[in-house]
Design an enzyme around this catalytic site. Structure first.
Site, PDB file in Angstrom:
ATOM      1  N   ARG A   1       0.815  -1.224   0.000  1.00  0.00           N
ATOM      2  CA  ARG A   1       0.000   0.000   0.000  1.00  0.00           C
ATOM      3  C   ARG A   1       0.842   1.265   0.000  1.00  0.00           C
ATOM      4  O   ARG A   1       0.369   2.324  -0.410  1.00  0.00           O
ATOM      5  CB  ARG A   1      -1.004  -0.042   1.162  1.00  0.00           C
ATOM      6  CG  ARG A   1      -2.232  -0.859   0.798  1.00  0.00           C
ATOM      7  CD  ARG A   1      -3.070  -1.229   1.985  1.00  0.00           C
ATOM      8  NE  ARG A   1      -2.489  -2.363   2.681  1.00  0.00           N
ATOM      9  CZ  ARG A   1      -2.621  -2.617   3.972  1.00  0.00           C
ATOM     10  NH1 ARG A   1      -3.323  -1.823   4.723  1.00  0.00           N
ATOM     11  NH2 ARG A   1      -2.056  -3.677   4.504  1.00  0.00           N
TER      12      ARG A   1
ATOM     13  N   GLU B   1       1.741  -5.232  13.946  1.00  0.00           N
ATOM     14  CA  GLU B   1       0.626  -5.202  14.899  1.00  0.00           C
ATOM     15  C   GLU B   1      -0.023  -6.594  14.962  1.00  0.00           C
ATOM     16  O   GLU B   1      -0.520  -7.013  15.983  1.00  0.00           O
ATOM     17  CB  GLU B   1      -0.397  -4.148  14.457  1.00  0.00           C
ATOM     18  CG  GLU B   1      -1.435  -3.808  15.510  1.00  0.00           C
ATOM     19  CD  GLU B   1      -2.527  -2.898  14.967  1.00  0.00           C
ATOM     20  OE1 GLU B   1      -2.437  -2.469  13.811  1.00  0.00           O
ATOM     21  OE2 GLU B   1      -3.469  -2.639  15.726  1.00  0.00           O
TER      22      GLU B   1
HETATM   23  P1  AMP Z   1       3.342  -1.273  11.880  1.00  0.00           P
HETATM   24  O1  AMP Z   1       4.610  -1.932  11.431  1.00  0.00           O
HETATM   25  O2  AMP Z   1       2.751  -1.890  13.084  1.00  0.00           O
HETATM   26  O3  AMP Z   1       3.456   0.226  11.972  1.00  0.00           O
HETATM   27  O4  AMP Z   1       2.265  -1.617  10.758  1.00  0.00           O
HETATM   28  C1  AMP Z   1       2.247  -0.898   9.619  1.00  0.00           C
HETATM   29  C2  AMP Z   1       1.896  -1.719   8.417  1.00  0.00           C
HETATM   30  O5  AMP Z   1       0.896  -2.723   8.635  1.00  0.00           O
HETATM   31  C3  AMP Z   1       1.356  -0.764   7.411  1.00  0.00           C
HETATM   32  O6  AMP Z   1       2.049  -0.991   6.198  1.00  0.00           O
HETATM   33  C4  AMP Z   1      -0.103  -1.082   7.294  1.00  0.00           C
HETATM   34  O7  AMP Z   1      -0.391  -1.263   5.944  1.00  0.00           O
HETATM   35  C5  AMP Z   1      -0.351  -2.365   8.068  1.00  0.00           C
HETATM   36  N1  AMP Z   1      -1.293  -2.201   9.194  1.00  0.00           N
HETATM   37  C6  AMP Z   1      -1.021  -2.393  10.508  1.00  0.00           C
HETATM   38  N2  AMP Z   1      -2.104  -2.195  11.265  1.00  0.00           N
HETATM   39  C7  AMP Z   1      -3.085  -1.851  10.431  1.00  0.00           C
HETATM   40  C8  AMP Z   1      -4.480  -1.486  10.630  1.00  0.00           C
HETATM   41  N3  AMP Z   1      -5.047  -1.454  11.833  1.00  0.00           N
HETATM   42  N4  AMP Z   1      -5.187  -1.160   9.530  1.00  0.00           N
HETATM   43  C9  AMP Z   1      -4.624  -1.185   8.310  1.00  0.00           C
HETATM   44  N5  AMP Z   1      -3.345  -1.512   8.061  1.00  0.00           N
HETATM   45  C10 AMP Z   1      -2.583  -1.863   9.106  1.00  0.00           C
END
Ligand code: AMP
Length: 170
Positions: A58, A95
């Site tokens: 994305r 996450e």
């Molecule tokens: P993080 O590494 O935890 O900051 O997660 C970021 C990546 O995971 C991003 O590239 C998002 O596309 C995806 N992501 C994590 N949590 C979500 C969420 N609640 N909604 C949508 N995309 C998420």
């Protein structure tokens, strides 16, 4: 234009307890997508950088149009096994699970300044791994930009040394 209304909450995806921020309504609306790209570009108008690095998948949707409109090259950070050349890789926690990302070793030369773009900042794990890949290759991170930030997960705290911009927050 209120861009927030083009982001849809999908509860319990991809697993229970996660509220997934679905950006597909924004992508589908020509005016909203255009507005989002323009607002992100506006923020970076006076930044000094050479390339935009986008994170699969994305991050490509926002990073690539920004790169074209700003007259900069685009560098992809990809999921494992996708890049054909010599790669540098990094694993990180998400996450919802763990993952690994990769970059071509010759994508960045020492001293190159880059903006990193992704769709969403959650825990920050992905972005920290991306920063490490870029810095290990001698690149400089001029800024980090997101369409959306989930502030409660405090990903921003891991990025205190950098300029972090998010178009929308909650
Ligand atoms: P993080 O590494 O935890 O900051 O997660 C970021 C990546 O995971 C991003 O590239 C998002 O596309 C995806 N992501 C994590 N949590 C979500 C969420 N609640 N909604 C949508 N995309 C998420």
């Amino acid at each position: 234009m209120d861009l927030q209304k083009f982001i849809r909450d999908i509860p319990d995806f991809p697993k229970e307890g996660i509220i997934f921020k679905d950006i597909t309504p924004l992508l589908k609306d020509a005016a909203a997508f255009d507005e989002a790209i323009n607002r992100m570009i506006d923020y970076y108008q006076n930044f000094d950088f050479d390339y935009i690095v986008g994170i699969e998948a994305r991050g490509f949707l926002f990073g690539a149009p920004m790169a074209i409109r700003m007259g900069k090259g685009f560098i992809p950070i990809r999921k494992p096994g996708k890049l054909p050349g010599e790669i540098l890789s990094k694993s990180y926690d998400l996450e919802y699970g763990s993952n690994e990302i990769e970059i071509h070793r010759d994508a960045i030369a020492p001293g190159d300044k880059v903006l990193i773009i992704d769709d969403l900042l959650a825990t920050g794990g992905t972005i920290v791994a991306a920063v490490q890949l870029i810095e290990e290759l001698g690149g400089e991170v001029a800024g980090i930009g997101f369409l959306y930030e989930l502030s409660s997960l405090k990903g921003r705290e891991l990025l205190a040394a950098y300029d972090v911009f998010s178009l929308m927050k909650e």
